[in-house]
Design a protein around this motif. Structure first.
Motif, PDB file in Angstrom:
ATOM      1  N   VAL A  76       0.510  -1.142  -0.323  1.00  0.00           N
ATOM      2  CA  VAL A  76       0.660   0.192   0.041  1.00  0.00           C
ATOM      3  C   VAL A  76       1.289   1.224  -0.004  1.00  0.00           C
ATOM      4  CG1 VAL A  76      -2.202  -1.122   1.484  1.00  0.00           C
ATOM      5  CG2 VAL A  76       0.049  -0.121   2.641  1.00  0.00           C
ATOM      6  N   ARG A  77       0.436   1.858  -0.354  1.00  0.00           N
ATOM      7  CA  ARG A  77       1.418   3.795  -0.719  1.00  0.00           C
ATOM      8  C   ARG A  77       0.323   4.470   0.150  1.00  0.00           C
ATOM      9  NH1 ARG A  77       3.413   5.668  -4.822  1.00  0.00           N
ATOM     10  NH2 ARG A  77       3.706   7.787  -4.070  1.00  0.00           N
ATOM     11  N   VAL A  78       1.133   5.123   1.124  1.00  0.00           N
ATOM     12  CA  VAL A  78       1.159   6.182   2.229  1.00  0.00           C
ATOM     13  C   VAL A  78       1.085   7.153   2.068  1.00  0.00           C
ATOM     14  CG1 VAL A  78       1.922   6.047   4.640  1.00  0.00           C
ATOM     15  CG2 VAL A  78       2.244   4.464   3.555  1.00  0.00           C
ATOM     16  N   HIS A  79      -0.358   8.286   1.561  1.00  0.00           N
ATOM     17  CA  HIS A  79      -0.165   9.624   1.140  1.00  0.00           C
ATOM     18  C   HIS A  79      -0.508  10.400   2.604  1.00  0.00           C
ATOM     19  CE1 HIS A  79       1.476   9.930  -2.038  1.00  0.00           C
ATOM     20  NE2 HIS A  79       1.531   9.007  -2.531  1.00  0.00           N
ATOM     21  N   HIS A  80      -0.691  11.941   3.156  1.00  0.00           N
ATOM     22  CA  HIS A  80      -1.268  12.749   4.061  1.00  0.00           C
ATOM     23  C   HIS A  80      -1.362  13.271   3.174  1.00  0.00           C
ATOM     24  CE1 HIS A  80       0.904   9.802   7.402  1.00  0.00           C
ATOM     25  NE2 HIS A  80       1.861  10.394   6.381  1.00  0.00           N
ATOM     26  N   PHE A  81      -2.552  13.771   4.203  1.00  0.00           N
ATOM     27  CA  PHE A  81      -3.913  15.229   3.359  1.00  0.00           C
ATOM     28  C   PHE A  81      -4.403  15.049   2.096  1.00  0.00           C
ATOM     29  CE2 PHE A  81      -0.604  16.762   5.822  1.00  0.00           C
ATOM     30  CZ  PHE A  81      -1.196  17.516   7.631  1.00  0.00           C
ATOM     31  N   GLU A  82      -4.762  13.575   1.929  1.00  0.00           N
ATOM     32  CA  GLU A  82      -5.263  13.133   0.649  1.00  0.00           C
ATOM     33  C   GLU A  82      -5.934  11.969   1.007  1.00  0.00           C
ATOM     34  OE1 GLU A  82      -4.130  14.363  -2.336  1.00  0.00           O
ATOM     35  OE2 GLU A  82      -2.130  15.147  -2.069  1.00  0.00           O
ATOM     36  N   ARG A  83      -6.813  11.991   0.407  1.00  0.00           N
ATOM     37  CA  ARG A  83      -8.272  10.932   0.192  1.00  0.00           C
ATOM     38  C   ARG A  83      -7.879   9.765  -0.462  1.00  0.00           C
ATOM     39  NH1 ARG A  83     -11.641  15.742  -1.637  1.00  0.00           N
ATOM     40  NH2 ARG A  83     -13.247  15.939   0.208  1.00  0.00           N
ATOM     41  N   GLN A  84      -6.708   8.779   0.732  1.00  0.00           N
ATOM     42  CA  GLN A  84      -5.085   7.688  -0.076  1.00  0.00           C
ATOM     43  C   GLN A  84      -4.967   6.972   2.035  1.00  0.00           C
ATOM     44  OE1 GLN A  84      -3.503  10.240  -3.520  1.00  0.00           O
ATOM     45  NE2 GLN A  84      -2.506   8.156  -2.623  1.00  0.00           N
ATOM     46  N   LEU A  85      -4.881   5.492   1.608  1.00  0.00           N
ATOM     47  CA  LEU A  85      -4.337   5.100   2.672  1.00  0.00           C
ATOM     48  C   LEU A  85      -3.494   6.413   3.248  1.00  0.00           C
ATOM     49  CD1 LEU A  85      -3.931   1.902   0.824  1.00  0.00           C
ATOM     50  CD2 LEU A  85      -5.820   2.807   2.562  1.00  0.00           C
ATOM     51  N   ALA A  86      -3.181   5.867   4.242  1.00  0.00           N
ATOM     52  CA  ALA A  86      -2.309   7.310   4.901  1.00  0.00           C
ATOM     53  C   ALA A  86      -2.016   6.542   6.872  1.00  0.00           C
ATOM     54  CB  ALA A  86      -3.456   8.211   5.682  1.00  0.00           C
ATOM     55  N   SER A  87      -2.574   5.536   7.291  1.00  0.00           N
ATOM     56  CA  SER A  87      -2.162   4.887   8.404  1.00  0.00           C
ATOM     57  C   SER A  87      -2.145   3.289   8.421  1.00  0.00           C
ATOM     58  CB  SER A  87      -2.741   5.006   9.195  1.00  0.00           C
ATOM     59  OG  SER A  87      -4.579   4.354   8.897  1.00  0.00           O
ATOM     60  N   PRO A  88      -0.896   3.079   7.320  1.00  0.00           N
ATOM     61  CA  PRO A  88      -0.908   1.658   6.832  1.00  0.00           C
ATOM     62  C   PRO A  88      -0.541   0.431   8.343  1.00  0.00           C
ATOM     63  CG  PRO A  88       1.708   2.303   7.312  1.00  0.00           C
ATOM     64  CD  PRO A  88       0.336   3.938   7.711  1.00  0.00           C
ATOM     65  N   PHE A  89      -0.315   0.542   9.870  1.00  0.00           N
ATOM     66  CA  PHE A  89       0.495  -0.611  10.171  1.00  0.00           C
ATOM     67  C   PHE A  89      -1.289  -1.391  10.732  1.00  0.00           C
ATOM     68  CE2 PHE A  89       3.860   1.562  10.551  1.00  0.00           C
ATOM     69  CZ  PHE A  89       5.169   1.025   9.992  1.00  0.00           C
ATOM     70  N   PRO A  90      -2.639  -0.190  11.101  1.00  0.00           N
ATOM     71  CA  PRO A  90      -3.873  -1.030  10.917  1.00  0.00           C
ATOM     72  C   PRO A  90      -3.968  -2.184   9.869  1.00  0.00           C
ATOM     73  CG  PRO A  90      -3.967   1.345  12.566  1.00  0.00           C
ATOM     74  CD  PRO A  90      -2.155   1.744  11.692  1.00  0.00           C
ATOM     75  N   LEU A  91      -4.198  -1.455   9.127  1.00  0.00           N
ATOM     76  CA  LEU A  91      -4.302  -2.194   7.644  1.00  0.00           C
ATOM     77  C   LEU A  91      -3.697  -3.151   7.964  1.00  0.00           C
ATOM     78  CD1 LEU A  91      -5.766  -2.230   5.136  1.00  0.00           C
ATOM     79  CD2 LEU A  91      -4.417  -0.535   4.291  1.00  0.00           C
ATOM     80  N   LEU A  92      -2.638  -2.881   7.686  1.00  0.00           N
ATOM     81  CA  LEU A  92      -1.452  -4.325   7.527  1.00  0.00           C
ATOM     82  C   LEU A  92      -1.918  -5.444   8.434  1.00  0.00           C
ATOM     83  CD1 LEU A  92       1.777  -3.081   6.419  1.00  0.00           C
ATOM     84  CD2 LEU A  92       0.088  -3.422   5.494  1.00  0.00           C
ATOM     85  N   HIS A 119       8.227   5.838  18.065  1.00  0.00           N
ATOM     86  CA  HIS A 119       6.555   4.948  17.777  1.00  0.00           C
ATOM     87  C   HIS A 119       7.154   4.371  16.545  1.00  0.00           C
ATOM     88  CE1 HIS A 119       2.944   5.624  16.342  1.00  0.00           C
ATOM     89  NE2 HIS A 119       2.939   5.061  17.932  1.00  0.00           N
ATOM     90  N   LEU A 120       7.980   4.273  15.263  1.00  0.00           N
ATOM     91  CA  LEU A 120       7.370   4.427  14.166  1.00  0.00           C
ATOM     92  C   LEU A 120       7.856   2.181  14.196  1.00  0.00           C
ATOM     93  CD1 LEU A 120       6.868   3.581  10.679  1.00  0.00           C
ATOM     94  CD2 LEU A 120       9.523   4.186  10.746  1.00  0.00           C
ATOM     95  N   ALA A 121       8.796   2.477  14.862  1.00  0.00           N
ATOM     96  CA  ALA A 121      10.179   1.493  15.073  1.00  0.00           C
ATOM     97  C   ALA A 121       9.446   0.216  16.187  1.00  0.00           C
ATOM     98  CB  ALA A 121      11.159   1.633  15.747  1.00  0.00           C
ATOM     99  N   GLU A 122       7.905   0.744  17.478  1.00  0.00           N
ATOM    100  CA  GLU A 122       7.607  -0.062  17.868  1.00  0.00           C
ATOM    101  C   GLU A 122       6.000  -0.416  17.156  1.00  0.00           C
ATOM    102  OE1 GLU A 122       7.515   1.886  22.733  1.00  0.00           O
ATOM    103  OE2 GLU A 122       5.919   2.880  20.893  1.00  0.00           O
ATOM    104  N   GLU A 123       5.641   0.525  16.233  1.00  0.00           N
ATOM    105  CA  GLU A 123       4.525  -0.245  15.188  1.00  0.00           C
ATOM    106  C   GLU A 123       4.872  -0.945  14.059  1.00  0.00           C
ATOM    107  OE1 GLU A 123       0.887   2.436  14.753  1.00  0.00           O
ATOM    108  OE2 GLU A 123       1.761   1.839  17.122  1.00  0.00           O
ATOM    109  N   ALA A 124       5.982  -1.427  13.431  1.00  0.00           N
ATOM    110  CA  ALA A 124       6.555  -1.729  12.663  1.00  0.00           C
ATOM    111  C   ALA A 124       6.777  -3.122  13.642  1.00  0.00           C
ATOM    112  CB  ALA A 124       7.955  -1.240  12.082  1.00  0.00           C
TER     113      ALA A 124
END
Length: 346
Positions: free
Chosen positions: A47-63, A89-94
């Motif tokens: 998945v692509r990750v884009h902020h402030f757009e009508r697109q996917l922005a928060s990948p970890f819940p989705l993945l 924080h990214l290290a924890e989420e990943a």
């Protein structure tokens, strides 16, 4: 042996013809498409990750949700913009997502692409240090992140509470995740930096340099420079390299209405003041696309090919595209299907 995956931008829009009208649609349909892809033997869901757009922005819940509904398919990002991230924080989420998936996370990071928002990372609270460019900041944060997932002690214990003095690493740790981090590179120079840092390479569909050669050859040069830098660094494993391609096979009249007449050559233009080259779209009969991709220098050089999907056309439509790719296109590139996983039978 090549691997293939799909790459979704996760667009949504409440507009005529869209089957993905809300953020909930985009998220839930991505999970469904990953399930369908796994059934077809596809190797990866990215998945692509884009902020402030009508697109996917928060990948970890989705993945993590995809991981819970699948058993084999790789889960990836292409890419997370490190300008917006707190690396610890990214290290924890990943690590948590990787553990949930059983070690299937393929984590793509980068400086990110040009945006419509003005100084978006600063809105998130992140500003480059004095004299540091946004790209420098992204690479600096990435180095902190890599150290954190490698178990570096990034904090100190409080002797008043613990009675001891020592260092603490981020928790949880996920063994093997460090080897499954990728860098999204748009230049030959950053590909070399990724190799020296021990990251796999996601070669961008947009290269912010143009030497006058076709896109696939320019990208193949970047891949070779990456591999040369990797060998010179003396890493003890083989790296992975992915390229992305926009592939729109036409097998029915509805496909012709959607995709007929798409430009079939590279696009060259100025992006942020830099002459850049964009990869072409492959639209047409599956056999012709297979021939053209088999002759694509960068596709030949990569071990993983990601096919972008027009996600707003819905799960069933995109599953049909992936089925055409797995049956008629990918085998010509040196891909062999993984054993399909029947839904409900992990």
């Amino acid at each position: 042996m090549k691997k293939i995956g799909f790459l979704s931008f996760g667009h949504w829009r409440d507009a005529p013809g869209s089957r993905t009208r809300s953020a909930a649609d985009a998220l839930l349909q991505t999970i469904e498409l990953a399930q369908a892809a796994e059934e077809l033997g596809v190797d990866g869901a990215f998945v692509r990750v884009h902020h402030f757009e009508r697109q996917l922005a928060s990948p970890f819940p989705l993945l993590a949700a995809i991981a819970a509904r699948t058993s084999r398919i790789e889960l990836g990002t292409g890419v997370i913009d490190m300008r917006y991230e707190n690396p610890l924080h990214l290290a924890e989420e990943a690590a948590a997502t990787d553990l949930i998936s059983g070690g299937r996370l393929q984590l793509g990071l980068s400086r990110g692409s040009p945006e419509t928002v003005l100084r978006g990372a600063e809105v998130f609270g992140y500003r480059p240090a004095e004299g540091e460019t946004a790209a420098d900041a992204a690479r600096r944060k990435t180095e902190v992140f890599l150290a954190a997932i490698d178990g570096a002690r990034v904090a100190r214990t409080d002797p008043a509470r613990t009675g001891v003095s020592g260092g603490l690493a981020i928790q949880p740790q996920s063994p093997g995740l460090r080897d499954r981090v990728w860098w999204g590179s748009g230049t030959r120079a950053t590909a070399g930096w990724a190799a020296r840092a021990g990251m796999n390479l996601q070669s961008s569909t947009l290269l912010s340099e143009d030497t006058g050669v076709p896109f696939d050859r320019l990208q193949a040069e970047q891949i070779e420079l990456f591999r040369q830098a990797w060998r010179e660094q003396g890493h003890d494993r083989e790296p992975r390299v992915s390229v992305s391609r926009s592939v729109l096979p036409i097998t029915e009249e509805i496909d012709r209405r959607h995709f007929g007449g798409r430009p079939d050559e590279d696009q060259v233009g100025l992006l942020e003041g830099v002459r850049s080259r964009f990869g072409r779209t492959y639209a047409g009969e599956p056999d012709r696309i297979a021939e053209e991709l088999a002759a694509d220098a960068a596709v030949r050089a990569a071990d993983t090919v990601l096919f972008t999907v027009p996600n707003q056309l819905g799960v069933a439509y995109n599953a049909r595209i992936l089925e055409t790719i797995t049956r008629h296109i990918a085998p010509a590139l040196g891909w062999a299907a993984a054993e399909p996983v029947a839904r409900g039978k992990p």
